[in-house]
Design an enzyme around this catalytic site. Structure first.
Site, PDB file in Angstrom:
ATOM      1  N   GLU A 142       1.377  70.743  15.963  1.00 15.90           N
ATOM      2  CA  GLU A 142       0.157  71.499  16.260  1.00 15.90           C
ATOM      3  C   GLU A 142       0.498  72.847  16.888  1.00 15.90           C
ATOM      4  O   GLU A 142       1.311  72.925  17.830  1.00 15.90           O
ATOM      5  CB  GLU A 142      -0.697  70.654  17.214  1.00 15.90           C
TER       6      GLU A 142
ATOM      7  N   LYS B 154      -9.197  71.826  13.493  1.00 15.43           N
ATOM      8  CA  LYS B 154      -9.320  70.626  14.322  1.00 15.43           C
ATOM      9  C   LYS B 154     -10.794  70.384  14.607  1.00 15.43           C
ATOM     10  O   LYS B 154     -11.537  71.295  14.980  1.00 15.43           O
ATOM     11  CB  LYS B 154      -8.544  70.838  15.616  1.00 15.43           C
TER      12      LYS B 154
ATOM     13  N   CYS C  31      -4.103  66.085  15.957  1.00 12.60           N
ATOM     14  CA  CYS C  31      -3.941  65.453  17.271  1.00 12.60           C
ATOM     15  C   CYS C  31      -5.144  64.628  17.715  1.00 12.60           C
ATOM     16  O   CYS C  31      -5.311  63.491  17.307  1.00 12.60           O
ATOM     17  CB  CYS C  31      -3.587  66.513  18.310  1.00 12.60           C
TER      18      CYS C  31
END
Length: 636
Positions: A46, A115, A170
């Site tokens: 990330e 994200k 994540c």
């Protein structure tokens, strides 16, 4: 890439916080290294272009612009690489900053996936800098390039239709319903997760559970690339803990606190097979996705992954012991229910001194113990004839006596000879009639004894035998309850050994050990010099090969070409290619031609993921043609 295999890499990279030029070079080197190692997909952490721990520097236009420039440099410098790379980068869209994954292939940025779930608790404060992304896909014009932006993008390989990539980042995995659930239902077979998950005590265990369980739930390959030591340690430490999981198993995992790239070959064909057979796995929502095609060369994937020679048998001692106890309990539990339902307190079982009848008697004794029934209600019948050796007969007698069953010996030689005279069969012709007459005479005796005692005949045949049709129709093929029908031959040995090791009865243990050391044989032909002359595996082939073929054919629907490829790796140094191919031909011929026996097998318990009951897992017409399979085998 052939046969559904694709090599995948997950890499922690050596970066510096906010040094995008340095980071770009490091990322480029990692992608090139992965491509040189013939990986077709590499996933990096990330925000690795900028570093995850930039803090309020993410609000600086200089860092945002430099990150974008670095991204295009990475794409340009890896244009000749035959690989798909997934890289973490901050991207400004409509004056909002997003934490994105950029999918790069052949010099192009194929898509930007934002994200969706932005953590803002504990040590995380991403909402200070980043906006949550959306599912809807729009097209952005960035530096004159049209680039899809949104979570609902499927990246599909033209040359390998099985490879459909989707991305989550994540925190997305740590939510109650991760985006990867939708991605997989829409068709994604590989999920890339770019992560910056810091280390605290025992977090690595939970991280693995998440990745592994998600791969199992979704029947997918899950590639988790975690940030490493280059991140700031002002308040947190990152270990570079990367994981490649497949359908509930870890294929590869990096060492923590050592930035490295790990590789594994995912079997996408196996995953798709599981999705096809699981009717509750519904393909849905794909109409809400945009498909972007990526290009990689179709070439042979060298297999480094472990291929188990004994897929039915756990390799770990503790797991094997647990599995043995579980299987014996399933077998005995099934028979216990049948005894309760019928009100029967007697069982009749033919004991030969071989593995199958030994296991069946052990299971029968367990079932009687569960019901607090006297083991003397078990009639163990030994029926010597033309091929019986002293070793097997003595073992059968000692075993039955030591386990507490009532022993009955009935020599069937005269009865079989009378039968030969009745049908005009010469006792000097050792043909199938010679052999099967003995098997059917034994079954008749067992059935009639069961009627006489008010009991039921317990079948001894195993799943490997019924797969090959290595049973006499209406002979040992028939019983009133078949306790071994779900157990393959390669596993039976371990079940008997497990009982041998746990017993305190010295005679029983000694007898079981000798049975384990006795060659597998139906003993239907006369012995030579007192020794067994008819060894099953010399006739039908090694059971370890047939069980291997059976597992991969039934469990995953694998075609012969793929099974051969796996067998060559699993049995490397044991059997050569021609030997394996020869017995593969026998396997397919027998499996198809002997279905009529499986179509009418007695009831018996399923114990594993592979079973051949015509009422359950395997419903195949008895007159199905084997031509497609044999044509492929003969072409190999």
């Amino acid at each position: 890439m052939k046969d559904g295999f694709v090599k995948i890499a997950a890499a922690a990279v050596n970066i510096r916080v906010a040094d995008t030029k340095y980071n770009a070079k490091s990322i480029i080197n990692t992608i090139k290294e992965a491509a040189e190692n013939r990986a077709k997909l590499v996933v990096l952490p990330e925000l690795c272009v900028s570093a995850y721990t930039c803090g309020d520097l993410f609000l600086q236009q200089s860092l945002i612009d430099a990150s974008l420039d670095a991204l295009f440099e990475i794409a340009e410098e890896t244009a000749e690489c035959d690989i798909i790379a997934v890289v973490g980068v901050p991207i400004c869209v409509h004056n909002h900053l997003y934490n994105c994954a950029a999918v790069i292939n052949r010099g192009e940025i194929k898509g930007l996936v934002p994200k969706l779930n932005i953590p803002n608790y504990g040590e995380f404060y991403e909402a200070r800098h980043f906006f949550a992304g959306g599912e809807r896909v729009e097209t952005l014009d960035i530096n004159g390039c049209e680039i899809p932006f949104g979570a609902n993008i499927l990246f599909k390989a033209r040359e390998m239709p099985e490879l459909v990539l989707a991305v989550e980042i994540c925190e997305d995995l740590w939510t109650p319903i991760p985006p990867s659930c939708r991605h997989a239902l829409a068709g994604a077979t590989v999920i890339a997760n770019l992560s910056a998950s810091n280390e605290i005590t025992a977090k690595d265990e939970y991280r693995e559970q998440l990745a592994v369980s998600q791969s199992a739930r979704l029947y997918c390959a899950y590639v988790y690339a975690n940030a490493g030591g280059g991140e700031s340690t002002t308040d947190l430490v990152f270990s570079g803990d990367s994981i490649i999981a497949e359908n509930g198993a870890v294929l590869a995992r990096s060492k923590r606190f050592a930035d490295e790239c790990v590789y594994a070959e995912a079997d996408l064909g196996k995953l798709l097979s599981d999705r096809r057979r699981t009717t509750t796995y519904k393909n849905e929502g794909y109409e809400n996705y945009v498909t972007v095609y990526v290009d990689i060369k179709a070439e042979e994937t060298e297999l480094s992954r472990y291929v188990d020679r004994f897929p039915f048998v756990p390799g770990d001692d503790k797991k094997r012991e647990k599995r043995c106890e579980e299987i014996l309990s399933i077998q005995a539990g099934g028979f216990k229910k049948r005894l309760e339902h019928t009100g029967c307190k007697n069982a009749v079982i033919g004991v030969s001194g071989g593995l199958d009848s030994t296991l069946a008697l052990l299971v029968t004794a367990r079932a009687f113990d569960m019901l607090s029934l006297d083991r003397r209600g078990i009639t163990a019948v030994t029926m010597p004839c033309f091929g019986t050796t002293d070793r097997t007969r003595n073992n059968a007698v000692r075993f039955a006596e030591s386990i507490g069953a009532e022993l009955k010996e009935i020599n069937i030689t005269d009865a079989v000879m009378q039968h030969f005279r009745d049908i005009g069969q010469s006792a000097d012709v050792y043909d199938v009639t010679y052999e099967n007459s003995q098997a059917r005479e034994r079954t008749q005796i067992l059935m009639d004894l069961a009627n006489k005692n008010g009991g039921m005949v317990i079948g001894t045949g195993d799943m490997s035998e019924i797969a090959l049709g290595w049973a006499t129709y209406n002979g040992d093929h028939m019983s009133m309850y078949a306790v071994n029908v779900g157990v393959p031959k390669t596993l039976i040995r371990y079940l008997v050994d497990y009982e041998a090791q746990k017993t305190d009865n010295a005679v029983l243990k000694e007898t079981l050990v000798d049975i384990l050391n006795t060659p597998v044989s139906p003993e239907l032909l006369p012995p030579k010099d007192g020794e067994i002359s008819q060894k099953t595996e010399h006739i039908v082939g090694p059971y370890e090969l047939h069980d291997f073929f059976l597992y991969h054919m039934i469990r995953f629907g694998s075609r012969p070409r793929k099974i051969l490829r796996l067998a060559l790796k699993a049995f490397d140094g044991v059997y050569d290619r021609e030997f394996i191919l020869g017995w593969m031909r026998v396997f397919y011929k027998r499996f198809f031609s002997q279905q009529f026996k499986r179509s009418c097998i007695p009831d018996g318990p399923k114990v594993g993921t592979v079973a051949l009951s015509p009422r359950g897992d395997w419903r195949m017409p008895s007159d199905a043609s084997v031509k497609i399979w044999m044509d492929e085998v003969n072409s190999l």
